[in-house]
Each structure stands twice: as C-alpha cells, then as structure tokens.
Design an enzyme around this catalytic site. Structure first.
Site, mmCIF file in Angstrom:
data_model
loop_
_atom_site.group_PDB
_atom_site.id
_atom_site.type_symbol
_atom_site.label_atom_id
_atom_site.label_comp_id
_atom_site.label_asym_id
_atom_site.label_seq_id
_atom_site.Cartn_x
_atom_site.Cartn_y
_atom_site.Cartn_z
ATOM 1 N N CYS A 1 8.403 -64.543 57.153
ATOM 2 C CA CYS A 1 9.291 -64.449 58.307
ATOM 3 C C CYS A 1 9.111 -65.640 59.257
ATOM 4 O O CYS A 1 8.101 -65.725 59.957
ATOM 5 C CB CYS A 1 8.979 -63.126 59.014
ATOM 6 S SG CYS A 1 9.666 -62.946 60.647
ATOM 7 N N CYS B 1 8.395 -64.777 62.892
ATOM 8 C CA CYS B 1 7.031 -64.244 63.017
ATOM 9 C C CYS B 1 6.032 -65.382 63.194
ATOM 10 O O CYS B 1 5.108 -65.287 64.002
ATOM 11 C CB CYS B 1 6.652 -63.420 61.781
ATOM 12 S SG CYS B 1 7.684 -61.970 61.513
#
Length: 121
Positions: free
Chosen positions: A34, A37
């Site tokens: 991600c 993230c």
C-alpha cells in the site's frame, strides 16, 4: 524491550498491547503493498517517538492478520483507529496528516501532552 517505537501486533498480542493499555493507542492497519501506508508510516513513527509514555502507536499488517482486520471491519488501507481504555474513540481511513491523527486522541492525552501539535512537527 523493543527499540522500535511502532510495534507490530497480532491477533495474539492485540489485547495486551491495545485493549489493556493505560495510554491512548493509535492502531495503524496497513499493508506492505500500500503506497499511502508507506507515506503514513514516518508520521506515525514520529508520533510514537514524541508521545512515548503518553501515546502508543502500533501497526497491524492486514494481510498477515486478516481475522484482526475483519474484527474491526477494515475495508481499506491505511485505516488508523484510536483506542482509549480499550474502546474505539475515532477512526480515519486513508492517508492523513499528523495533526488529524493527533486530533483523534488529543482530548484523551494528559494535559501536559496536549501540547503535541502540527507546529512541533
């Protein structure tokens, strides 16, 4: 004791690290694939360092801990949930700022730690 300010938690360690914590906890549900993230990680790391002893930051790899992610209804990464006294008090999905993360827990921090703000970043 770990020197990493953001600990990884699992289904087995979640309650010990979060539910029984005596300080507010930000739980970052994340995934290695991600990109947002990865952008959020340094912000959470800085908060963990600055709030040590008064604010805890932990991460849950949602891919490695699918039952824990399901337990909290995680539908997207990153999702950050603020816990106080073992109860969810706030949630944010997606990339966010340091100040917005602090707003999630600021009212639950001891008075001297409420000074944590975006201005000190």
């Amino acid at each position: 004791m770990s020197t990493t300010p953001v600990r990884s938690v699992t289904e087995q360690t979640f309650d010990a690290e979060v539910a029984t914590s005596t300080v507010p906890v930000l739980v970052d549900f994340t995934a290695t694939w991600c990109p947002p993230c990865r952008l959020l990680a340094p912000i959470l790391h800085a908060l963990a360092v600055e709030g040590a002893g008064h604010l805890k930051v932990v991460e849950v790899n949602g891919d490695d801990q699918p039952r824990l992610a399901a337990r909290f209804g995680i539908r997207g990464f990153p999702t950050v949930i603020a816990f106080v006294g073992g109860k969810e008090v706030a949630r944010h999905v997606g990339l966010t700022t340091r100040d917005k993360l602090l707003q999630m827990v600021r009212a639950h921090l001891p008075p001297g730690e409420r000074r944590l703000s975006a201005a000190t970043a």
